[in-house]
Design an enzyme around this catalytic site. Structure first.
Site, PDB file in Angstrom:
ATOM      1  N   GLY A  45       2.335   2.887   4.047  1.00 16.63           N
ATOM      2  CA  GLY A  45       1.223   2.985   2.986  1.00 16.63           C
ATOM      3  C   GLY A  45       0.601   1.498   2.762  1.00 16.63           C
ATOM      4  N   ALA A  46       0.316   0.948   4.047  1.00 17.34           N
ATOM      5  CA  ALA A  46      -0.108  -0.469   4.072  1.00 17.34           C
ATOM      6  C   ALA A  46      -1.653  -0.646   4.235  1.00 17.34           C
ATOM      7  CB  ALA A  46       0.703  -1.040   5.409  1.00 17.34           C
ATOM      8  N   ASN A  47      -2.346   0.287   3.829  1.00 16.61           N
ATOM      9  CA  ASN A  47      -3.771   0.109   3.899  1.00 16.61           C
ATOM     10  C   ASN A  47      -4.274  -0.215   2.602  1.00 16.61           C
ATOM     11  OD1 ASN A  47      -3.034   2.799   3.015  1.00 16.61           O
ATOM     12  ND2 ASN A  47      -5.311   2.978   2.632  1.00 16.61           N
ATOM     13  N   THR A  48      -3.405  -0.365   1.472  1.00 14.48           N
ATOM     14  CA  THR A  48      -4.312  -0.904   0.319  1.00 14.48           C
ATOM     15  C   THR A  48      -2.933  -1.177  -0.595  1.00 14.48           C
ATOM     16  OG1 THR A  48      -5.448  -0.117  -1.460  1.00 14.48           O
ATOM     17  CG2 THR A  48      -3.749   1.411  -1.036  1.00 14.48           C
ATOM     18  N   GLY A  49      -3.425  -1.820  -1.539  1.00 13.25           N
ATOM     19  CA  GLY A  49      -2.279  -2.242  -2.591  1.00 13.25           C
ATOM     20  C   GLY A  49      -1.237  -3.618  -2.247  1.00 13.25           C
ATOM     21  N   TYR A 200       8.037  11.792 -11.531  1.00 15.29           N
ATOM     22  CA  TYR A 200       8.045  10.533 -10.691  1.00 15.29           C
ATOM     23  C   TYR A 200       9.166   9.787 -11.239  1.00 15.29           C
ATOM     24  CZ  TYR A 200       6.516   5.717 -10.158  1.00 15.29           C
ATOM     25  OH  TYR A 200       6.393   4.367  -9.613  1.00 15.29           O
TER      26      TYR A 200
END
Length: 360
Positions: A45-49, A200
């Protein structure tokens, strides 16, 4: 001129105090200046944030960074941006959809085939309070992505991590785990009414239990694993929560949120700290609130629940059938049991059949 001195002084004091308070609340920057030249880092999940800023920081420190993302267009753009800003050419975008065990396996195979080593695995990707969606394999989306996808990926990369030891696994957890409960009778919300908040919290509790059980199984391997709550960070993760959608929250509460909520760059600092800090060498099985070691919630310390979650997760993702989940070192109790069985075999006795582990 003198009449401006007092107002300027007051403003400077207030502004400086606000900056110091925000630094204290958010945890500040990673104090370690360590570089990681020659080391390979895999980040999900490294494309944002937080993931993108973690990738940027570790690329700046000389790492070879593999970015695993579902949206390849965004991932390629992020990798290109990071290469340009850090002047590190070794930043790569790879397809990874944690909502698909097939995709996780393909990604892991590619890493094992193409990478000589994996020094740091950062399980960063996640979804938060989304609707009652299901993964490709029929799992609850939050449990499937936040826990099962990373559980499978980590297990598939364990041999590579062991070969690269000393190496580190970092699991992005959340303070939300303190109200989490693992419902072994209905992990995927098929029998009860779906509650997106509780789903969650269950997935975040699973992150901490997985961390502790994995650390136990990896004792003596040179691979450490820790969980971290990065703090409250302004990212796309909260897009399903409905926060700031009212005029009251956006106008009245915004100033307070801006003081307490940090940007993704600061949000990445705890992950960077756990990945590079010399202080973290040999530290394993712990839970960090930003960059401070804390004791997690009592239910996260339940060793039986952690063991049971491991066994159930192994079956759900198909690791038990392949025997891969047993590649990590078993707990001492199981080692002793195995030794007793071997001893009985030596003297010609037949041990009792193995008792099957608990299931769903």
């Amino acid at each position: 001129m003198s009449k401006y001195i007092l107002p300027i002084s007051v403003f400077g004091t207030v502004f400086g105090g606000a900056v110091l308070l925000k630094n204290h609340v958010t945890g500040g920057r990673c104090p370690s200046k360590a570089t990681i030249n020659g080391k390979t880092v895999v980040i999900t999940g490294a494309n944002t944030g937080i993931g993108k800023e973690t990738a940027r920081e570790l690329a700046k420190r000389g790492g070879r960074v593999i970015m695993g993302c579902r949206d390849m267009e965004k991932c390629e753009a992020a990798a290109k941006e990071i290469r340009g800003k850090t002047l590190n050419p070794h930043v790569y975008a790879c397809h990874l959809d944690l909502a698909s065990t097939k995709s996780v396996r393909e990604f892991a195979e590619r890493i094992k085939r193409e990478e000589k080593r994996v020094d740091v695995l950062i399980n960063n990707a996640g979804v938060m309070r989304c609707p009652a969606w299901k993964t490709e394999d029929g799992f609850d989306m939050q449990f499937g992505v936040n826990h099962l996808g990373h559980f499978l990926l980590t297990n598939l990369l364990l041999d590579k991590l062991k070969e690269s030891a000393p190496s580190r696994v970092i699991n992005l957890a959340s303070l939300a785990h303190i109200v989490g409960k693992i419902d072994f009778e209905d992990l995927n919300w098929e029998k009860k009414k779906f509650d997106t908040k509780q789903a969650y919290c269950q997935s975040k509790l699973a992150n901490v239990l997985f961390t502790r059980e994995l650390a136990k199984r990896l004792q003596g391997s040179g691979v450490t694993v820790n969980a971290v709550h990065p703090g409250v960070v302004a990212t796309e993760l909260g897009r399903h929560t409905g926060m700031h959608q009212s005029q009251f929250s956006s106008s009245v509460l915004s100033p307070f949120f801006s003081l307490l909520v940090k940007n993704p760059e600061l949000g990445a600092q705890p992950s960077v700290y756990l990945a590079v800090s010399e202080e973290m060498e040999g530290v394993t099985g712990q839970y960090y609130d930003v960059m401070t070691e804390k004791e997690p919630a009592p239910q996260a310390l339940d060793e039986e629940a952690a063991r049971r979650l491991w066994e159930v997760s192994s079956r759900l993702v198909g690791l038990e059938e392949e025997g891969q989940s047993s590649k990590s070192n078993p707990p001492a109790e199981e080692q002793n049991k195995a030794a007793q069985i071997d001893s009985m075999k030596t003297v010609g006795q037949n041990p009792e059949p193995a008792v099957s582990t608990e299931g769903l």
